[in-house]
Design a protein around this motif. Structure first.
Motif, PDB file in Angstrom:
ATOM      1  N   GLN A 150      11.858  -7.274  -6.348  1.00  0.00           N
ATOM      2  CA  GLN A 150      12.093  -7.074  -7.763  1.00  0.00           C
ATOM      3  C   GLN A 150      10.819  -6.797  -8.561  1.00  0.00           C
ATOM      4  O   GLN A 150      10.887  -6.491  -9.751  1.00  0.00           O
ATOM      5  CB  GLN A 150      12.780  -8.312  -8.348  1.00  0.00           C
ATOM      6  CG  GLN A 150      14.106  -8.652  -7.690  1.00  0.00           C
ATOM      7  CD  GLN A 150      14.734  -9.885  -8.298  1.00  0.00           C
ATOM      8  OE1 GLN A 150      14.603 -10.153  -9.493  1.00  0.00           O
ATOM      9  NE2 GLN A 150      15.410 -10.672  -7.485  1.00  0.00           N
ATOM     10  N   THR A 151       9.659  -6.920  -7.942  1.00  0.00           N
ATOM     11  CA  THR A 151       8.397  -6.815  -8.676  1.00  0.00           C
ATOM     12  C   THR A 151       8.012  -5.369  -8.949  1.00  0.00           C
ATOM     13  O   THR A 151       8.038  -4.521  -8.051  1.00  0.00           O
ATOM     14  CB  THR A 151       7.263  -7.513  -7.908  1.00  0.00           C
ATOM     15  OG1 THR A 151       7.597  -8.891  -7.730  1.00  0.00           O
ATOM     16  CG2 THR A 151       5.951  -7.412  -8.672  1.00  0.00           C
ATOM     17  N   TRP A 152       7.646  -5.104 -10.205  1.00  0.00           N
ATOM     18  CA  TRP A 152       7.138  -3.795 -10.630  1.00  0.00           C
ATOM     19  C   TRP A 152       5.616  -3.831 -10.649  1.00  0.00           C
ATOM     20  O   TRP A 152       5.011  -4.851 -10.987  1.00  0.00           O
ATOM     21  CB  TRP A 152       7.632  -3.464 -12.030  1.00  0.00           C
ATOM     22  CG  TRP A 152       9.111  -3.336 -12.173  1.00  0.00           C
ATOM     23  CD1 TRP A 152       9.997  -4.350 -12.385  1.00  0.00           C
ATOM     24  CD2 TRP A 152       9.885  -2.134 -12.119  1.00  0.00           C
ATOM     25  NE1 TRP A 152      11.274  -3.859 -12.466  1.00  0.00           N
ATOM     26  CE2 TRP A 152      11.240  -2.495 -12.310  1.00  0.00           C
ATOM     27  CE3 TRP A 152       9.563  -0.788 -11.940  1.00  0.00           C
ATOM     28  CZ2 TRP A 152      12.264  -1.567 -12.324  1.00  0.00           C
ATOM     29  CZ3 TRP A 152      10.582   0.145 -11.948  1.00  0.00           C
ATOM     30  CH2 TRP A 152      11.918  -0.242 -12.141  1.00  0.00           C
ATOM     31  N   THR A 153       4.993  -2.696 -10.323  1.00  0.00           N
ATOM     32  CA  THR A 153       3.532  -2.561 -10.381  1.00  0.00           C
ATOM     33  C   THR A 153       3.188  -1.432 -11.336  1.00  0.00           C
ATOM     34  O   THR A 153       3.728  -0.321 -11.212  1.00  0.00           O
ATOM     35  CB  THR A 153       2.941  -2.250  -8.994  1.00  0.00           C
ATOM     36  OG1 THR A 153       3.303  -3.311  -8.096  1.00  0.00           O
ATOM     37  CG2 THR A 153       1.426  -2.152  -9.065  1.00  0.00           C
ATOM     38  N   THR A 154       2.305  -1.684 -12.289  1.00  0.00           N
ATOM     39  CA  THR A 154       1.977  -0.682 -13.304  1.00  0.00           C
ATOM     40  C   THR A 154       1.230   0.499 -12.680  1.00  0.00           C
ATOM     41  O   THR A 154       0.586   0.374 -11.635  1.00  0.00           O
ATOM     42  CB  THR A 154       1.132  -1.275 -14.427  1.00  0.00           C
ATOM     43  OG1 THR A 154      -0.106  -1.773 -13.884  1.00  0.00           O
ATOM     44  CG2 THR A 154       1.863  -2.392 -15.136  1.00  0.00           C
ATOM     45  N   LEU A 155       1.310   1.637 -13.350  1.00  0.00           N
ATOM     46  CA  LEU A 155       0.646   2.848 -12.895  1.00  0.00           C
ATOM     47  C   LEU A 155      -0.782   2.891 -13.416  1.00  0.00           C
ATOM     48  O   LEU A 155      -1.027   2.606 -14.594  1.00  0.00           O
ATOM     49  CB  LEU A 155       1.400   4.083 -13.391  1.00  0.00           C
ATOM     50  CG  LEU A 155       2.902   4.145 -13.111  1.00  0.00           C
ATOM     51  CD1 LEU A 155       3.487   5.441 -13.656  1.00  0.00           C
ATOM     52  CD2 LEU A 155       3.177   4.022 -11.624  1.00  0.00           C
ATOM     53  N   GLY A 156      -1.710   3.266 -12.564  1.00  0.00           N
ATOM     54  CA  GLY A 156      -3.095   3.473 -12.993  1.00  0.00           C
ATOM     55  C   GLY A 156      -3.682   2.291 -13.735  1.00  0.00           C
ATOM     56  O   GLY A 156      -3.649   1.144 -13.261  1.00  0.00           O
ATOM     57  N   ASP A 157      -4.195   2.552 -14.944  1.00  0.00           N
ATOM     58  CA  ASP A 157      -4.861   1.523 -15.736  1.00  0.00           C
ATOM     59  C   ASP A 157      -3.948   0.866 -16.766  1.00  0.00           C
ATOM     60  O   ASP A 157      -4.419   0.150 -17.653  1.00  0.00           O
ATOM     61  CB  ASP A 157      -6.065   2.138 -16.470  1.00  0.00           C
ATOM     62  CG  ASP A 157      -7.164   2.560 -15.507  1.00  0.00           C
ATOM     63  OD1 ASP A 157      -7.324   1.879 -14.478  1.00  0.00           O
ATOM     64  OD2 ASP A 157      -7.845   3.565 -15.779  1.00  0.00           O
ATOM     65  N   VAL A 158      -2.648   1.114 -16.690  1.00  0.00           N
ATOM     66  CA  VAL A 158      -1.716   0.488 -17.628  1.00  0.00           C
ATOM     67  C   VAL A 158      -1.667  -1.019 -17.370  1.00  0.00           C
ATOM     68  O   VAL A 158      -1.625  -1.469 -16.222  1.00  0.00           O
ATOM     69  CB  VAL A 158      -0.302   1.090 -17.492  1.00  0.00           C
ATOM     70  CG1 VAL A 158       0.689   0.327 -18.367  1.00  0.00           C
ATOM     71  CG2 VAL A 158      -0.324   2.561 -17.873  1.00  0.00           C
ATOM     72  N   ARG A 159      -1.680  -1.791 -18.442  1.00  0.00           N
ATOM     73  CA  ARG A 159      -1.607  -3.248 -18.369  1.00  0.00           C
ATOM     74  C   ARG A 159      -0.514  -3.745 -19.310  1.00  0.00           C
ATOM     75  O   ARG A 159      -0.211  -3.097 -20.312  1.00  0.00           O
ATOM     76  CB  ARG A 159      -2.948  -3.883 -18.738  1.00  0.00           C
ATOM     77  CG  ARG A 159      -4.107  -3.492 -17.814  1.00  0.00           C
ATOM     78  CD  ARG A 159      -3.910  -4.078 -16.420  1.00  0.00           C
ATOM     79  NE  ARG A 159      -5.035  -3.788 -15.532  1.00  0.00           N
ATOM     80  CZ  ARG A 159      -5.115  -2.735 -14.723  1.00  0.00           C
ATOM     81  NH1 ARG A 159      -4.123  -1.840 -14.723  1.00  0.00           N
ATOM     82  NH2 ARG A 159      -6.158  -2.572 -13.937  1.00  0.00           N
TER      83      ARG A 159
END
Length: 237
Positions: A150-159
Motif C-alpha cells: 500500500q505504500t506510495w513513493t514520491t517522484l524525484g524531489d517531491v516531498r
C-alpha cells in the motif's frame, strides 16, 4: 512557468527510468504505448507525450475506448508494449472477454484501484502494474506497484509534510509552491506514505479515523470479494 516545467521533466525522466527498471530494461526506448486516456488530460499527457519525449518510448496516436478497440490497438504495435489506462477502463477491458496480447507495463491512475483488479491485470496481461498518485493542482506526485503493498513513493524531489491532523502539503521538485492536498495520508517518511482517502470522505468510528475509500480498499482486499463498497447513510435525528 519555466522552472516548474524543467523540474517536471526531471521528475518524469526519473520515473521513466524507474518504470524501465521494473520491466528489466535499461530505458523505455523502443516501448510502444497505447492509452485509453487522451493526451489533453494531464495524466494522459504526462504518461504518453512526456514519457515518450523523456524516456524514448513511442505512443499510439489513436484513442481506443471500447475493449475491442483497445485490444486491436495493442495487437497493432510490437512488443514491448505499455498500456496507460484508468481503473474503470481496465476493469471493463479485463471483464469483456476480449483476447488480449501480452503487455509489458501497465500504468493506472485517476481513481482508487482495488488490489484484486491490479492482480487480475498482471495475471492476464503479464506485465507489472504501476499506479500513479497525483492531483490537478500539483500533477503526478507518487507511484507504487499495487500488488506489492500500500505504500506510495514520491517522484524525484517531491516531498510530503503534515501541517495538522488532516492537512498534508506537497512541495519540492516541480511543485515550487507548497500545495495542500485534498487527501488524508499516513506519512511514513517525507517520501513514503499510505493513502486513506479524500478529506471530505473522512469518518470517525469508535474513536478511530478512516475514510470510506480506505474501508472500500480493505473490503476489496478480502479473498473472494469481487466488488464492494461501504455506504454512509445520512444521519437521522
Amino acid at each position: 512557468h519555466g522552472k516548474s516545467w524543467r523540474a517536471l521533466t526531471v521528475n518524469i525522466g526519473s520515473e521513466a527510468q524507474r518504470l524501465a527498471e521494473m520491466t528489466a530494461r535499461p530505458s523505455l526506448h523502443g516501448v510502444n504505448i497505447v492509452a485509453t486516456v487522451p493526451a489533453q488530460h494531464s495524466y494522459g499527457f504526462e504518461s504518453t507525450v512526456m514519457l515518450s519525449l523523456l524516456g524514448g518510448a513511442a505512443f499510439d496516436a489513436g484513442r481506443p475506448f471500447y475493449p475491442a478497440d483497445v485490444a486491436q490497438a495493442l495487437h497493432s504495435v510490437p512488443r514491448p508494449r505499455a498500456l496507460v489506462t484508468t481503473p474503470f477502463h481496465l476493469k471493463t477491458l479485463l471483464l469483456s472477454g476480449v483476447e488480449l496480447p501480452a503487455v509489458d507495463l501497465l500504468l493506472c491512475a485517476t481513481a482508487p484501484l482495488t488490489p484484486q483488479l491490479a492482480a487480475l491485470a498482471e495475471q492476464k496481461m503479464g506485465g507489472p502494474l504501476i499506479e500513479i498518485y497525483g492531483c490537478t493542482e500539483a500533477g503526478q506526485l507518487a507511484s507504487r506497484r499495487t500488488t506489492q503493498g500500500q505504500t506510495w513513493t514520491t517522484l524525484g524531489d517531491v516531498r510530503i509534510t503534515q501541517s495538522s491532523d488532516e492537512t498534508f502539503t506537497a512541495y519540492g521538485g516541480h511543485v515550487f509552491e507548497p500545495t495542500p492536498l485534498a487527501d488524508i495520508l499516513t506519512l511514513h517518511t517525507e517520501r513514503e506514505f499510505g493513502l486513506l482517502g479524500r478529506a471530505n470522505d473522512l469518518i470517525h468510528v469508535a474513536g478511530k479515523r478512516s475514510s470510506l475509500a480506505h474501508l472500500n480498499y480493505h473490503l476489496n482486499s478480502i479473498e473472494g470479494v469481487a466488488d464492494g463498497a461501504f455506504w454512509l447513510p445520512e444521519q437521522v435525528p
